[in-house]
Motif scaffolding. Structure first.
Motif, PDB file in Angstrom:
ATOM      1  N   ALA A   1      43.340  46.014  -6.636  1.00 39.95           N
ATOM      2  CA  ALA A   1      42.396  46.935  -7.273  1.00 39.95           C
ATOM      3  C   ALA A   1      43.119  48.221  -7.647  1.00 39.95           C
ATOM      4  O   ALA A   1      43.895  48.767  -6.850  1.00 39.95           O
ATOM      5  CB  ALA A   1      41.230  47.244  -6.340  1.00 39.95           C
ATOM      6  N   ILE A   2      42.857  48.692  -8.854  1.00 42.14           N
ATOM      7  CA  ILE A   2      43.541  49.861  -9.394  1.00 42.14           C
ATOM      8  C   ILE A   2      42.510  50.832  -9.951  1.00 42.14           C
ATOM      9  O   ILE A   2      41.613  50.431 -10.706  1.00 42.14           O
ATOM     10  CB  ILE A   2      44.529  49.444 -10.514  1.00 42.14           C
ATOM     11  N   GLY A   3      42.629  52.091  -9.551  1.00 43.13           N
ATOM     12  CA  GLY A   3      41.753  53.131 -10.078  1.00 43.13           C
ATOM     13  C   GLY A   3      42.329  53.683 -11.374  1.00 43.13           C
ATOM     14  O   GLY A   3      43.533  53.963 -11.452  1.00 43.13           O
ATOM     15  N   VAL A   4      41.479  53.835 -12.372  1.00 42.74           N
ATOM     16  CA  VAL A   4      41.916  54.302 -13.700  1.00 42.74           C
ATOM     17  C   VAL A   4      40.864  55.248 -14.264  1.00 42.74           C
ATOM     18  O   VAL A   4      39.796  55.438 -13.680  1.00 42.74           O
ATOM     19  CB  VAL A   4      42.123  53.109 -14.675  1.00 42.74           C
ATOM     20  N   ASP A   5      41.151  55.810 -15.417  1.00 40.52           N
ATOM     21  CA  ASP A   5      40.179  56.696 -16.067  1.00 40.52           C
ATOM     22  C   ASP A   5      39.099  55.905 -16.806  1.00 40.52           C
ATOM     23  O   ASP A   5      37.939  56.300 -16.838  1.00 40.52           O
ATOM     24  CB  ASP A   5      40.885  57.633 -17.050  1.00 40.52           C
ATOM     25  N   HIS A   6      39.512  54.780 -17.412  1.00 40.74           N
ATOM     26  CA  HIS A   6      38.562  54.007 -18.218  1.00 40.74           C
ATOM     27  C   HIS A   6      38.805  52.511 -17.978  1.00 40.74           C
ATOM     28  O   HIS A   6      39.631  51.888 -18.652  1.00 40.74           O
ATOM     29  CB  HIS A   6      38.736  54.325 -19.703  1.00 40.74           C
ATOM     30  N   ALA A   7      38.064  51.957 -17.015  1.00 40.70           N
ATOM     31  CA  ALA A   7      38.300  50.555 -16.626  1.00 40.70           C
ATOM     32  C   ALA A   7      38.116  49.610 -17.807  1.00 40.70           C
ATOM     33  O   ALA A   7      38.876  48.647 -17.982  1.00 40.70           O
ATOM     34  CB  ALA A   7      37.362  50.167 -15.487  1.00 40.70           C
ATOM     35  N   GLY A   8      37.094  49.896 -18.625  1.00 39.91           N
ATOM     36  CA  GLY A   8      36.822  49.017 -19.763  1.00 39.91           C
ATOM     37  C   GLY A   8      37.985  48.961 -20.741  1.00 39.91           C
ATOM     38  O   GLY A   8      38.224  47.943 -21.394  1.00 39.91           O
ATOM     39  N   GLU A   9      38.716  50.079 -20.852  1.00 39.74           N
ATOM     40  CA  GLU A   9      39.901  50.120 -21.711  1.00 39.74           C
ATOM     41  C   GLU A   9      41.088  49.446 -21.022  1.00 39.74           C
ATOM     42  O   GLU A   9      41.863  48.728 -21.647  1.00 39.74           O
ATOM     43  CB  GLU A   9      40.252  51.575 -22.050  1.00 39.74           C
ATOM     44  N   ALA A  10      41.219  49.691 -19.712  1.00 38.99           N
ATOM     45  CA  ALA A  10      42.388  49.194 -18.973  1.00 38.99           C
ATOM     46  C   ALA A  10      42.478  47.668 -18.988  1.00 38.99           C
ATOM     47  O   ALA A  10      43.566  47.096 -18.988  1.00 38.99           O
ATOM     48  CB  ALA A  10      42.341  49.701 -17.528  1.00 38.99           C
ATOM     49  N   VAL A  11      41.323  47.002 -18.972  1.00 38.72           N
ATOM     50  CA  VAL A  11      41.358  45.532 -18.894  1.00 38.72           C
ATOM     51  C   VAL A  11      41.708  44.875 -20.229  1.00 38.72           C
ATOM     52  O   VAL A  11      42.068  43.700 -20.257  1.00 38.72           O
ATOM     53  CB  VAL A  11      40.020  44.934 -18.392  1.00 38.72           C
ATOM     54  N   LYS A  12      41.617  45.629 -21.312  1.00 41.17           N
ATOM     55  CA  LYS A  12      41.791  45.003 -22.631  1.00 41.17           C
ATOM     56  C   LYS A  12      43.150  44.330 -22.773  1.00 41.17           C
ATOM     57  O   LYS A  12      43.263  43.239 -23.330  1.00 41.17           O
ATOM     58  CB  LYS A  12      41.593  46.041 -23.749  1.00 41.17           C
ATOM     59  N   PHE A  13      44.198  44.996 -22.262  1.00 40.35           N
ATOM     60  CA  PHE A  13      45.535  44.412 -22.350  1.00 40.35           C
ATOM     61  C   PHE A  13      45.562  43.028 -21.686  1.00 40.35           C
ATOM     62  O   PHE A  13      46.119  42.068 -22.241  1.00 40.35           O
ATOM     63  CB  PHE A  13      46.551  45.342 -21.672  1.00 40.35           C
TER      64      PHE A  13
END
Ligand SMILES: [Fe+2]
Length: 325
Positions: free
Chosen positions: A165-177
């Motif tokens: 699990a990774i904390g990010v600013d924008h999860a919806g963006e982070a998963v796109k890759f």
């Protein structure tokens, strides 16, 4: 690229951690039930689970990018994915090479970065199935364990790495890759604030969980290890507790993925989690958006609330409130 792309990624093969307090980290990994083996890198310490999922631990070194955790002084430096065959490895290298640096090291491991700069790598999977006795449970009028006592464990011995699990600013963006370039699939989500994704259609409910963090930036949040049954979650957690480590949350059961869990604060810049009885899915799994449910972290737990205060009040109260809504 679409989710139809199949790179035959099997799961997390190794997580590389850089830590400030190396001795504490090594002691924690040993207490956790990982087995230390000889490392294949200088100045690092290698631990394995039963199925040879690997955790590499070394002193964090901000002067060396490969040994610099992302987002915090101690944390993950790289996630290494195991793939089924060389053709898949070659295909991944080609795909990523279209728009980013790809380095193939002497042992054939493919190294690159995701869109957030998180170091990712791919290699032929080194994990392998190891048979063990299936835990039996006695239900009323349907006994499965007869003339035999239930399992007991002195401490846990994790079977495999389950998810990261990774904390990010924008999860919806982070998963796109991962969805668009590597063919991962969404298993469940809390709108775009938290997205559970898996690397293969069949198997684990999720291998990666991106969540919007409390603090800005990208950082390791937790690593989950699958153990054999709920007894091992409890015995393992009791052992960790007895060694002076601090519970982060649990024991309890997650609403999403159904896993029984117990999280502990670790010297790795986040928590480590024991997990058992997680959902196993296929392409027929129907993903759910849990955004409308306020108290989604647990189905139940004993008493609390995460130790950092991010989830307040007894879960029983929260649950009751949620049911009244
Ligand atoms: Fe987890």
């Amino acid at each position: 690229m679409t989710a139809a792309k199949n790179f035959k990624i099997k799961g997390l093969d190794r997580i590389r951690f850089g830590v400030e307090k190396l001795e504490d980290a090594l002691r924690f990994a040993d207490d956790w039930g990982l087995i230390q083996i000889e490392s294949d890198h200088d100045n690092s310490h290698l631990f394995v689970t039963i199925d040879n999922s690997q955790v590499e631990i070394f002193q964090a070194d901000p002067s060396n990018p490969a040994c610099t955790p992302i987002g915090s002084p101690s944390g993950m430096c790289e996630m290494v994915w195991g793939v089924e065959d060389q053709a898949s490895l070659d295909a991944i290298a080609t795909e990523l090479g279209r728009d980013r640096e790809v380095i193939i090291d002497a042992d054939g491991t493919v190294h690159s970065q995701d869109d957030l700069g998180i170091r990712i790598a791919f290699r032929i999977a080194q994990r392998s199935y190891v048979p063990f006795p299936d835990t039996q449970f006695n239900s009323p009028s349907q006994p499965k364990r007869v003339n035999s006592r239930a399992p007991r464990y002195k401490k846990a011995q994790p079977y495999e790495i389950s998810h990261l699990a990774i904390g990010v600013d924008h999860a919806g963006e982070a998963v796109k890759f991962y969805l668009e370039r590597l063919g991962f699939l969404v298993s469940d989500r809390y709108a775009d604030r938290g997205v559970f994704i898996r690397c293969s259609a069949e198997g684990n409910h999720h291998h990666l969980f991106f969540m919007n963090g409390k603090a800005p930036g990208t950082r390791f949040n937790h690593l989950a290890f699958k153990v054999r049954d709920i007894h091992e979650v409890i015995f393992g957690g009791q052992h960790i507790d007895s060694q002076g480590w601090t519970t982060f949350a649990g024991p309890g059961r997650h609403r999403v993925s159904s896993a029984c869990f117990w999280y502990f604060l670790s010297p790795f810049g986040g928590a480590w989690e024991y997990a058992a009885d997680e959902d196993i899915v296929t392409e027929d799994w129907e993903s759910t958006d849990f955004a409308a449910e306020a108290h989604i972290f647990t189905e139940w737990t004993f008493g609390l609330e995460k130790s950092d205060g991010t989830l307040r009040g007894p879960i029983s109260q929260s649950k009751a409130q949620a049911l009244e809504d």
